[in-house]
Scaffold this motif. Structure first.
Motif, PDB file in Angstrom:
ATOM      1  N   THR A   1       0.882  -1.369  -0.094  1.00 21.03           N
ATOM      2  CA  THR A   1      -0.087   0.148  -0.034  1.00 21.03           C
ATOM      3  C   THR A   1       1.049   1.304   0.262  1.00 21.03           C
ATOM      4  N   VAL A   2       1.987   1.210   0.715  1.00 26.13           N
ATOM      5  CA  VAL A   2       2.941   2.420   0.840  1.00 26.13           C
ATOM      6  C   VAL A   2       3.457   2.516  -0.455  1.00 26.13           C
ATOM      7  N   VAL A   3       3.915   1.401  -1.222  1.00 29.94           N
ATOM      8  CA  VAL A   3       4.406   1.833  -2.642  1.00 29.94           C
ATOM      9  C   VAL A   3       3.632   2.254  -3.427  1.00 29.94           C
ATOM     10  N   ALA A   4       2.338   1.631  -3.550  1.00 25.95           N
ATOM     11  CA  ALA A   4       1.459   2.049  -4.516  1.00 25.95           C
ATOM     12  C   ALA A   4       1.102   3.534  -4.399  1.00 25.95           C
ATOM     13  N   ARG A   5       0.789   4.118  -3.047  1.00 29.67           N
ATOM     14  CA  ARG A   5       0.611   5.335  -2.746  1.00 29.67           C
ATOM     15  C   ARG A   5       1.684   6.169  -3.046  1.00 29.67           C
ATOM     16  N   TYR A   6       2.878   5.881  -2.839  1.00 27.44           N
ATOM     17  CA  TYR A   6       4.141   6.765  -3.270  1.00 27.44           C
ATOM     18  C   TYR A   6       3.950   6.688  -4.726  1.00 27.44           C
ATOM     19  N   TYR A   7       3.926   5.755  -5.609  1.00 28.45           N
ATOM     20  CA  TYR A   7       4.233   5.577  -7.024  1.00 28.45           C
ATOM     21  C   TYR A   7       2.837   6.722  -7.567  1.00 28.45           C
ATOM     22  N   GLU A   8       1.674   6.431  -6.977  1.00 26.71           N
ATOM     23  CA  GLU A   8       0.633   7.368  -7.297  1.00 26.71           C
ATOM     24  C   GLU A   8       1.224   8.760  -7.128  1.00 26.71           C
ATOM     25  N   GLU A   9       1.460   9.226  -6.084  1.00 26.75           N
ATOM     26  CA  GLU A   9       1.887  10.834  -5.796  1.00 26.75           C
ATOM     27  C   GLU A   9       3.090  11.021  -6.562  1.00 26.75           C
ATOM     28  N   TYR A  10       3.973  10.275  -6.884  1.00 25.11           N
ATOM     29  CA  TYR A  10       5.174  10.500  -7.857  1.00 25.11           C
ATOM     30  C   TYR A  10       4.541  10.875  -9.093  1.00 25.11           C
ATOM     31  N   ASP A  11       3.558  10.064  -9.826  1.00 26.16           N
ATOM     32  CA  ASP A  11       3.133  10.072 -11.065  1.00 26.16           C
ATOM     33  C   ASP A  11       2.317  11.427 -11.415  1.00 26.16           C
ATOM     34  N   GLN A  12       1.446  11.737 -10.001  1.00 30.63           N
ATOM     35  CA  GLN A  12       1.002  13.274 -10.012  1.00 30.63           C
ATOM     36  C   GLN A  12       1.854  14.335 -10.070  1.00 30.63           C
TER      37      GLN A  12
ATOM     38  N   GLU B   1       4.934  13.690   5.633  1.00 28.05           N
ATOM     39  CA  GLU B   1       3.918  14.082   6.645  1.00 28.05           C
ATOM     40  C   GLU B   1       3.691  13.154   7.695  1.00 28.05           C
ATOM     41  N   PRO B   2       3.653  12.010   7.446  1.00 27.33           N
ATOM     42  CA  PRO B   2       3.427  10.941   8.530  1.00 27.33           C
ATOM     43  C   PRO B   2       4.612  10.602   9.126  1.00 27.33           C
ATOM     44  N   LEU B   3       5.792  10.670   8.513  1.00 32.33           N
ATOM     45  CA  LEU B   3       7.261  10.519   9.138  1.00 32.33           C
ATOM     46  C   LEU B   3       7.425  11.600  10.053  1.00 32.33           C
ATOM     47  N   ALA B   4       7.126  12.711   9.842  1.00 32.64           N
ATOM     48  CA  ALA B   4       7.407  13.977  10.785  1.00 32.64           C
ATOM     49  C   ALA B   4       6.737  13.567  12.021  1.00 32.64           C
ATOM     50  N   GLU B   5       5.785  13.106  12.022  1.00 30.24           N
ATOM     51  CA  GLU B   5       5.134  12.753  13.522  1.00 30.24           C
ATOM     52  C   GLU B   5       5.739  11.721  14.177  1.00 30.24           C
ATOM     53  N   LEU B   6       6.857  10.980  13.737  1.00 31.63           N
ATOM     54  CA  LEU B   6       7.449  10.100  14.319  1.00 31.63           C
ATOM     55  C   LEU B   6       8.755  10.623  15.077  1.00 31.63           C
ATOM     56  N   SER B   7       9.215  10.215  16.086  1.00 39.18           N
ATOM     57  CA  SER B   7      10.243  10.694  16.914  1.00 39.18           C
ATOM     58  C   SER B   7      11.620  10.212  15.799  1.00 39.18           C
ATOM     59  N   ASP B   8      12.694  10.994  16.065  1.00 42.01           N
ATOM     60  CA  ASP B   8      13.902  10.552  15.378  1.00 42.01           C
ATOM     61  C   ASP B   8      14.408   9.160  15.901  1.00 42.01           C
ATOM     62  N   ALA B   9      14.081   8.559  17.073  1.00 39.55           N
ATOM     63  CA  ALA B   9      14.577   7.058  17.394  1.00 39.55           C
ATOM     64  C   ALA B   9      13.594   6.210  16.394  1.00 39.55           C
ATOM     65  N   GLU B  10      12.381   6.764  16.221  1.00 40.32           N
ATOM     66  CA  GLU B  10      11.225   5.844  15.585  1.00 40.32           C
ATOM     67  C   GLU B  10      11.674   5.588  14.217  1.00 40.32           C
ATOM     68  N   ARG B  11      12.142   6.808  13.515  1.00 38.17           N
ATOM     69  CA  ARG B  11      12.707   6.969  11.954  1.00 38.17           C
ATOM     70  C   ARG B  11      13.883   6.124  12.058  1.00 38.17           C
ATOM     71  N   THR B  12      14.925   6.393  12.636  1.00 40.63           N
ATOM     72  CA  THR B  12      15.913   5.688  12.748  1.00 40.63           C
ATOM     73  C   THR B  12      15.732   4.053  12.740  1.00 40.63           C
ATOM     74  N   VAL B  13      14.822   3.487  13.590  1.00 36.73           N
ATOM     75  CA  VAL B  13      14.559   2.301  13.660  1.00 36.73           C
ATOM     76  C   VAL B  13      13.760   1.821  12.359  1.00 36.73           C
ATOM     77  N   LEU B  14      12.707   2.575  11.891  1.00 40.60           N
ATOM     78  CA  LEU B  14      12.297   2.280  10.718  1.00 40.60           C
ATOM     79  C   LEU B  14      13.307   2.198   9.431  1.00 40.60           C
ATOM     80  N   ARG B  15      13.890   3.126   9.235  1.00 43.49           N
ATOM     81  CA  ARG B  15      15.185   3.394   8.244  1.00 43.49           C
ATOM     82  C   ARG B  15      15.644   1.928   8.448  1.00 43.49           C
TER      83      ARG B  15
END
Length: 148
Positions: free
Chosen positions: A19-30, A118-132
């Motif tokens: 779902t994330v990939v599909a939404r990313y490509y949809e926004e990229y195409d727009q 925008e959703p990533l901005a709501e995550l803390s630095d630690a959460e973004r680091t773990v996700l990365r």
């Protein structure tokens, strides 16, 4: 080699990634359409903004045929977004590289993609680091630590 997991949690994670990939490509195409580009043209321009590269490497990164990349680069070149230049390390090889306008357009495209930021901005630095780190681990050992 371990067998792929088929438990419900794994299947849900796979579905969410899709779902994330599909939404990313949809926004990229727009975003690409706003610049009168196709999604493929925008992706090539985005790659070249990182570093000039030969058609074969672009094709490998996009997982497509080099002949397709040649056509995409031709159309970007006609628009003044890309130019071909000799590779300084092997003058027989041509590199595709963004022009000043192409680099600016690639930046504008990247900056207009807000879906994940925008959703990533709501995550803390630690959460973004773990996700990365988890995403890098999923991609395997061949993914450079500083890439992306």
């Amino acid at each position: 080699m371990a067998l792929p997991r088929t438990d419900s949690l794994t299947l849900e994670v796979v579905e969410l990634i899709g779902t994330v990939v599909a939404r990313y490509y949809e926004e990229y195409d727009q975003a690409a359409a706003a610049h009168s580009l196709t999604g493929a043209q925008a992706r090539v321009l985005g790659l070249l903004a990182l570093e000039p590269m030969p058609m074969r490497r672009i094709a490998r990164k996009l997982k497509c045929e080099p002949s397709n990349v040649t056509g995409i680069v031709d159309r970007l070149e006609v628009r003044g977004l890309v130019e071909r230049r000799p590779d300084p390390s092997d003058r027989r090889v041509k590199l595709a590289a963004p022009t000043e306008l192409g680099a600016r357009t690639a930046r504008e495209l990247r900056d207009s993609l807000t879906f994940a930021r925008e959703p990533l901005a709501e995550l803390s630095d630690a959460e973004r680091t773990v996700l990365r780190d988890l995403l890098r681990r999923m991609l395997g050992e061949g993914y450079p630590a500083g890439a992306g």
